[in-house]
Write a protein that holds these residues in place. Structure first.
Motif, PDB file in Angstrom:
ATOM      1  N   GLU A  73      13.832  -2.313 -27.834  1.00 45.69           N
ATOM      2  CA  GLU A  73      12.782  -1.451 -27.276  1.00 45.69           C
ATOM      3  C   GLU A  73      13.305  -0.541 -26.171  1.00 45.69           C
ATOM      4  OE1 GLU A  73       9.555  -1.249 -28.319  1.00 45.69           O
ATOM      5  OE2 GLU A  73      10.198  -2.587 -29.940  1.00 45.69           O
ATOM      6  N   ASP A  74      14.178  -1.081 -25.321  1.00 40.20           N
ATOM      7  CA  ASP A  74      14.682  -0.323 -24.180  1.00 40.20           C
ATOM      8  C   ASP A  74      16.089  -0.812 -23.859  1.00 40.20           C
ATOM      9  OD1 ASP A  74      15.211   1.019 -21.827  1.00 40.20           O
ATOM     10  OD2 ASP A  74      13.306   0.501 -20.878  1.00 40.20           O
ATOM     11  N   PRO A  75      17.110  -0.014 -24.171  1.00 40.28           N
ATOM     12  CA  PRO A  75      18.486  -0.453 -23.951  1.00 40.28           C
ATOM     13  C   PRO A  75      18.966  -0.317 -22.505  1.00 40.28           C
ATOM     14  CG  PRO A  75      18.491   1.718 -24.924  1.00 40.28           C
ATOM     15  CD  PRO A  75      17.044   1.272 -24.865  1.00 40.28           C
ATOM     16  N   ARG A  76      18.119   0.180 -21.615  1.00 40.08           N
ATOM     17  CA  ARG A  76      18.525   0.316 -20.213  1.00 40.08           C
ATOM     18  C   ARG A  76      18.497  -1.052 -19.537  1.00 40.08           C
ATOM     19  NH1 ARG A  76      14.304   4.130 -17.845  1.00 40.08           N
ATOM     20  NH2 ARG A  76      13.076   2.715 -19.131  1.00 40.08           N
ATOM     21  N   VAL A  77      19.601  -1.375 -18.864  1.00 42.14           N
ATOM     22  CA  VAL A  77      19.732  -2.672 -18.204  1.00 42.14           C
ATOM     23  C   VAL A  77      20.387  -2.483 -16.839  1.00 42.14           C
ATOM     24  CG1 VAL A  77      19.930  -3.908 -20.405  1.00 42.14           C
ATOM     25  CG2 VAL A  77      22.006  -3.167 -19.222  1.00 42.14           C
ATOM     26  N   SER A  78      20.345  -3.536 -16.065  1.00 46.50           N
ATOM     27  CA  SER A  78      21.136  -3.624 -14.838  1.00 46.50           C
ATOM     28  C   SER A  78      21.950  -4.898 -14.900  1.00 46.50           C
ATOM     29  CB  SER A  78      20.240  -3.653 -13.600  1.00 46.50           C
ATOM     30  OG  SER A  78      19.649  -2.395 -13.381  1.00 46.50           O
ATOM     31  N   ILE A  79      23.122  -4.828 -14.317  1.00 43.09           N
ATOM     32  CA  ILE A  79      23.983  -5.995 -14.185  1.00 43.09           C
ATOM     33  C   ILE A  79      24.252  -6.165 -12.702  1.00 43.09           C
ATOM     34  CG2 ILE A  79      26.324  -6.849 -14.555  1.00 43.09           C
ATOM     35  CD1 ILE A  79      26.181  -5.827 -17.366  1.00 43.09           C
ATOM     36  N   VAL A  80      24.028  -7.378 -12.199  1.00 44.59           N
ATOM     37  CA  VAL A  80      24.252  -7.680 -10.790  1.00 44.59           C
ATOM     38  C   VAL A  80      25.320  -8.760 -10.709  1.00 44.59           C
ATOM     39  CG1 VAL A  80      23.212  -8.430  -8.625  1.00 44.59           C
ATOM     40  CG2 VAL A  80      21.841  -7.139 -10.283  1.00 44.59           C
ATOM     41  N   VAL A  81      26.402  -8.448  -9.996  1.00 42.45           N
ATOM     42  CA  VAL A  81      27.511  -9.380  -9.846  1.00 42.45           C
ATOM     43  C   VAL A  81      27.654  -9.691  -8.362  1.00 42.45           C
ATOM     44  CG1 VAL A  81      29.974  -9.792 -10.238  1.00 42.45           C
ATOM     45  CG2 VAL A  81      28.671  -8.368 -11.842  1.00 42.45           C
ATOM     46  N   SER A  82      27.708 -10.972  -8.049  1.00 43.82           N
ATOM     47  CA  SER A  82      27.876 -11.453  -6.682  1.00 43.82           C
ATOM     48  C   SER A  82      29.210 -12.180  -6.577  1.00 43.82           C
ATOM     49  CB  SER A  82      26.735 -12.416  -6.347  1.00 43.82           C
ATOM     50  OG  SER A  82      27.066 -13.272  -5.295  1.00 43.82           O
ATOM     51  N   SER A  83      29.750 -12.236  -5.380  1.00 43.23           N
ATOM     52  CA  SER A  83      30.999 -12.982  -5.185  1.00 43.23           C
ATOM     53  C   SER A  83      30.773 -14.487  -5.040  1.00 43.23           C
ATOM     54  CB  SER A  83      31.734 -12.456  -3.949  1.00 43.23           C
ATOM     55  OG  SER A  83      30.953 -12.654  -2.787  1.00 43.23           O
ATOM     56  N   ALA A  84      29.527 -14.934  -5.032  1.00 37.46           N
ATOM     57  CA  ALA A  84      29.231 -16.360  -4.857  1.00 37.46           C
ATOM     58  C   ALA A  84      30.002 -17.199  -5.870  1.00 37.46           C
ATOM     59  CB  ALA A  84      27.734 -16.612  -5.001  1.00 37.46           C
ATOM     60  N   GLY A  85      30.726 -18.184  -5.376  1.00 38.72           N
ATOM     61  CA  GLY A  85      31.468 -19.094  -6.225  1.00 38.72           C
ATOM     62  C   GLY A  85      32.779 -18.551  -6.767  1.00 38.72           C
ATOM     63  N   SER A  86      33.125 -17.323  -6.428  1.00 35.62           N
ATOM     64  CA  SER A  86      34.324 -16.707  -6.988  1.00 35.62           C
ATOM     65  C   SER A  86      35.593 -17.046  -6.212  1.00 35.62           C
ATOM     66  CB  SER A  86      34.169 -15.181  -7.021  1.00 35.62           C
ATOM     67  OG  SER A  86      34.205 -14.666  -5.696  1.00 35.62           O
ATOM     68  N   GLY A  87      35.438 -17.536  -4.988  1.00 40.48           N
ATOM     69  CA  GLY A  87      36.596 -17.797  -4.147  1.00 40.48           C
ATOM     70  C   GLY A  87      37.015 -16.604  -3.302  1.00 40.48           C
ATOM     71  N   LEU A  88      36.386 -15.460  -3.513  1.00 41.88           N
ATOM     72  CA  LEU A  88      36.694 -14.288  -2.693  1.00 41.88           C
ATOM     73  C   LEU A  88      36.111 -14.470  -1.296  1.00 41.88           C
ATOM     74  CD1 LEU A  88      35.952 -11.360  -5.173  1.00 41.88           C
ATOM     75  CD2 LEU A  88      38.189 -12.163  -4.403  1.00 41.88           C
ATOM     76  N   PRO A  89      36.777 -13.971  -0.280  1.00 44.81           N
ATOM     77  CA  PRO A  89      36.215 -14.071   1.071  1.00 44.81           C
ATOM     78  C   PRO A  89      35.033 -13.125   1.252  1.00 44.81           C
ATOM     79  CG  PRO A  89      38.233 -12.781   1.107  1.00 44.81           C
ATOM     80  CD  PRO A  89      38.086 -13.329  -0.294  1.00 44.81           C
ATOM     81  N   GLY A  90      34.085 -13.536   2.077  1.00 43.01           N
ATOM     82  CA  GLY A  90      32.930 -12.693   2.366  1.00 43.01           C
ATOM     83  C   GLY A  90      31.920 -12.656   1.238  1.00 43.01           C
ATOM     84  N   ARG A  91      30.818 -12.004   1.504  1.00 40.75           N
ATOM     85  CA  ARG A  91      29.770 -11.817   0.504  1.00 40.75           C
ATOM     86  C   ARG A  91      29.892 -10.401  -0.043  1.00 40.75           C
ATOM     87  NH1 ARG A  91      27.641 -13.556   4.912  1.00 40.75           N
ATOM     88  NH2 ARG A  91      26.334 -11.729   5.253  1.00 40.75           N
ATOM     89  N   ARG A  92      30.036 -10.310  -1.346  1.00 40.56           N
ATOM     90  CA  ARG A  92      30.159  -9.008  -2.001  1.00 40.56           C
ATOM     91  C   ARG A  92      29.161  -8.951  -3.143  1.00 40.56           C
ATOM     92  NH1 ARG A  92      36.760  -8.611  -2.440  1.00 40.56           N
ATOM     93  NH2 ARG A  92      37.170  -9.684  -0.485  1.00 40.56           N
ATOM     94  N   MET A  93      28.678  -7.757  -3.420  1.00 40.36           N
ATOM     95  CA  MET A  93      27.685  -7.598  -4.471  1.00 40.36           C
ATOM     96  C   MET A  93      27.836  -6.221  -5.081  1.00 40.36           C
ATOM     97  SD  MET A  93      24.593  -5.995  -5.282  1.00 40.36           S
ATOM     98  CE  MET A  93      24.085  -5.352  -3.726  1.00 40.36           C
ATOM     99  N   LEU A  94      27.639  -6.169  -6.392  1.00 39.58           N
ATOM    100  CA  LEU A  94      27.687  -4.924  -7.132  1.00 39.58           C
ATOM    101  C   LEU A  94      26.550  -4.922  -8.142  1.00 39.58           C
ATOM    102  CD1 LEU A  94      29.229  -2.298  -7.963  1.00 39.58           C
ATOM    103  CD2 LEU A  94      30.575  -3.747  -9.509  1.00 39.58           C
ATOM    104  N   SER A  95      25.734  -3.887  -8.106  1.00 41.21           N
ATOM    105  CA  SER A  95      24.644  -3.732  -9.067  1.00 41.21           C
ATOM    106  C   SER A  95      24.862  -2.427  -9.821  1.00 41.21           C
ATOM    107  CB  SER A  95      23.289  -3.708  -8.345  1.00 41.21           C
ATOM    108  OG  SER A  95      22.242  -3.468  -9.273  1.00 41.21           O
ATOM    109  N   LEU A  96      24.963  -2.552 -11.140  1.00 46.14           N
ATOM    110  CA  LEU A  96      25.222  -1.394 -11.994  1.00 46.14           C
ATOM    111  C   LEU A  96      24.063  -1.153 -12.936  1.00 46.14           C
ATOM    112  CD1 LEU A  96      28.783  -2.544 -12.958  1.00 46.14           C
ATOM    113  CD2 LEU A  96      28.303  -0.516 -11.603  1.00 46.14           C
ATOM    114  N   ARG A  97      23.785   0.109 -13.207  1.00 47.54           N
ATOM    115  CA  ARG A  97      22.850   0.480 -14.271  1.00 47.54           C
ATOM    116  C   ARG A  97      23.672   0.780 -15.506  1.00 47.54           C
ATOM    117  NH1 ARG A  97      20.248   4.279 -10.035  1.00 47.54           N
ATOM    118  NH2 ARG A  97      18.750   2.852  -9.098  1.00 47.54           N
TER     119      ARG A  97
END
Length: 165
Positions: A73-97
């Motif tokens: 019906e609608d192929p538009r999406v968002s993807i949200v990636v967080s650094s939680a649990g990744s082992g990277l220092p600090g809090r990082r976040m990326l949200s893509l359309r």
């Protein structure tokens, strides 16, 4: 206006993830929030594992699940990636359309399952591939069209928690 990260967190300009930081996050993380338009137009989301290849996100699901049905019906999406649990220092976040395409062909599934299981289950990719290679399995490709929001807590004085440096 106070000092960013010390007195307040209002003006976050300049705390976005640069291209190299985005790539580091995406190579370190394996799960994302997959957001789509669900029933009756309501936003919906699920947590899914992913790989990135040639700048596109690749995920898998099963025919008939809400996220797959909604994409017709609608192929538009968002993807949200967080650094939680990744082992990277600090809090990082990326949200893509992005725009999603559902692949149902055997060649795409074979390629995807090889890449996906080797990346996410390197100790025994064969066993997991056997489980995932099911009759109703589909591959979802997301072509990013824009960064909606990103954030890098490491760029905030005071660790983004109000602590003096």
């Amino acid at each position: 206006m106070g000092r960013l990260g010390i007195d307040d967190l209002e003006a976050l300009q300049g705390t976005h993830l640069g291209k190299a930081d985005q790539e580091e996050l995406l190579s370190s993380q394996t799960e994302c929030g997959f957001v789509f338009t669900g029933e009756q137009g309501w936003p919906s989301g699920v947590v899914m594992s992913f790989i990135v290849a040639d700048g596109h996100f690749w995920l898998t699901s099963v025919e008939g699940r809400a996220q797959v049905s909604a994409l017709a019906e609608d192929p538009r999406v968002s993807i949200v990636v967080s650094s939680a649990g990744s082992g990277l220092p600090g809090r990082r976040m990326l949200s893509l359309r992005g725009v999603a395409t559902v692949h149902r062909d055997a060649d795409t599934l074979a390629w995807f399952l090889g890449e996906f299981t080797n990346r996410l289950q390197p100790a025994d990719p064969v066993a997991w591939r056997r489980l995932l290679d099911s009759p109703n399995r589909v591959v979802v490709e997301v072509r990013p069209v824009a960064v909606a929001v990103s954030h890098d807590q490491l760029k905030i004085p005071g660790n983004g928690r109000g602590m003096e440096a």
